[in-house]
Enzyme design. Structure first.
Site, PDB file in Angstrom:
ATOM      1  N   MET A  73       0.363   0.171  -3.488  1.00  0.00           N
ATOM      2  CA  MET A  73       1.719   0.025  -2.957  1.00  0.00           C
ATOM      3  C   MET A  73       2.349   1.405  -2.820  1.00  0.00           C
ATOM      4  SD  MET A  73       2.984  -3.199  -2.910  1.00  0.00           S
ATOM      5  CE  MET A  73       2.483  -3.864  -4.493  1.00  0.00           C
ATOM      6  N   HIS A  74       2.675   1.801  -1.615  1.00  0.00           N
ATOM      7  CA  HIS A  74       3.322   3.116  -1.504  1.00  0.00           C
ATOM      8  C   HIS A  74       4.340   3.199  -0.379  1.00  0.00           C
ATOM      9  CE1 HIS A  74       0.214   3.419   1.585  1.00  0.00           C
ATOM     10  NE2 HIS A  74       1.016   4.292   2.157  1.00  0.00           N
ATOM     11  N   ARG A  75       4.481   2.107   0.430  1.00  0.00           N
ATOM     12  CA  ARG A  75       5.412   2.215   1.553  1.00  0.00           C
ATOM     13  C   ARG A  75       6.838   2.369   1.064  1.00  0.00           C
ATOM     14  NH1 ARG A  75       3.190   2.476   5.856  1.00  0.00           N
ATOM     15  NH2 ARG A  75       1.078   1.685   5.786  1.00  0.00           N
TER      16      ARG A  75
END
Ligand code: UD1
Length: 367
Positions: A205-207
């Site tokens: 998860m990095h957005r």
């Protein structure tokens, strides 16, 4: 001897360029150089990939680092123009949809250097994603388009690009996957993290839309904590997400849930092993949707749109509404029903880079 320059900048670029570099070694009439903009600079986000993918060190490193989108894009443009004067390439290749992709395309095209976009034509339709703007802008000005799936062909046709410069070649990211799988099968990452094959869920998860706001990030971590009551959850954390967990005071959720295992970002081979052996993957990434489809591993993508629709149509990918309710429902369904099965899309056969090199040498450069 013609000089071809491929640009890499951020993590998802490395696996797309490595097979292209290898493919050009079959052509003594061209010299292929790799330029690294330095958009990603941590060892775990960059160096590890060069080793795992057997890529030579870049011929040119710009070290632009982080910044706002405008700052980062502008810095890449200024430094890339200098590099172009020094290296004088005859042809430029850009890949994917990161800020380095559009910055280098804009610079090269204005300098009159023929430029090809690998992974062209993908569209999510969501202009709030910086990557979507990068894709549209890159495709609208480059000279050649190399396409991974039918939707890319359809989108480029719709935009009126000339058919004779659009090539459906398959997916170089999947070339890297084929290349590295034997090594991934020998990786000891599962033992190192204490995991059993098919008994854990892999999360990335990095957005910004998922990890920048404390509320959204906190809710996502709570859901992962709940999931970890059922199944071990392993989460290699992007530096952006790691910083936000600490600065938003959310580390407590991790500390109180031992089955929610946060690890550092992994190199390519270890991450491939983690994907292949997972029960399923929960992600907001672009490329992981394709890698899981190639591996036949179910993937839940926490986004409302995808620029890679083939992964949902015939692959193992499912889009999940990025709300707590949407994710909880999708997880419950996945844990309680048979896994989504799929097929590997056309031309995702490990030979895309060979097709690209052949087309560039014979058709684009006319050698
Ligand atoms: C970029 C790409 C995204 C891709 C992702 C994969 C754009 C617009 N986005 O997003 O499409 O999915 O890479 O990882 O190009 N940072 C570090 N060390 C690093 C790199 C980044 O600490 O090596 C931190 C910095 O605080 C930086 C932040 O992460 O500000 C974001 O990095 P950036 O390159 O701007 O975008 P990503 O979120 O990594």
């Amino acid at each position: 001897m013609k000089k071809i320059l491929s640009v890499v900048g951020a993590r998802p670029n490395f696996m797309k360029v490595a097979p292209i570099h290898r493919a050009f070694s079959a052509y003594p009439e061209v010299e292929h150089l790799i330029l690294h903009t330095g958009q990603h600079y941590d060892a775990a986000m960059s160096d590890a990939f060069f080793q795992d993918l057997d890529m030579p060190q870049p011929s040119y490193f710009m070290g632009v680092g982080s910044g706002s989108h405008a700052e980062q894009t502008a810095k890449v443009m200024v430094e890339f123009e200098k590099a172009m004067h020094e290296l004088k390439p005859d042809f430029v290749i850009v890949v994917g949809d990161v800020n380095s992709t559009i910055a280098c395309t804009l610079t090269a095209v204005k300098m009159g250097i023929p430029t090809a976009h690998v992974e062209a034509g993908l569209r999510s339709g969501d202009r709030a994603m910086p990557e979507e703007i990068n894709r549209i802008a890159t495709d609208s000005i480059c000279d050649y388009w190399f396409v991974t799936e039918q939707s890319g062909l359809d989108n480029l046709k719709h935009d009126g690009h000339p058919d004779d410069r659009v090539f459906f070649v398959g997916n170089t990211m999947i070339d890297s996957l084929h290349y590295a799988l034997p090594n991934a099968d020998k990786s000891d990452i599962l033992e190192r993290v204490g995991l059993t094959s098919k008994q854990y869920v892999l999360v990335t998860m990095h957005r910004p839309s998922n990890v920048d706001e404390p509320k959204q990030l906190g809710e996502l971590l709570e859901i992962l904590a709940e999931l970890s009551q059922d199944r071990t959850v392993v989460f290699p954390v992007h530096p952006r997400t790691r910083k936000n967990i600490a600065s938003h005071g959310l580390s407590g959720i991790i500390e109180s849930n031992p089955n929610l295992v946060l690890i550092d970002p992994q190199g390519y081979i270890a991450f491939l092993a983690l994907m292949k052996n997972s029960d399923f993957v929960l992600t907001d990434s672009g490329g992981i949707q394709e890698e899981t489809t190639a591996l036949g591993v179910p993937c839940l993508t926490i986004r409302t749109t995808t620029e890679r629709p083939i992964t949902c149509e015939i692959g193992t990918n499912t889009l999940v509404e990025p709300t707590t309710e949407g994710i909880r429902t999708a997880l419950k369904l996945t844990l309680n029903s048979p896994a989504k099965t799929g097929h590997v899309p056309p031309l995702w056969d490990g030979k895309a880079a060979e097709r690209i090199a052949n087309i560039i040498v014979t058709q684009c450069l006319g050698l």
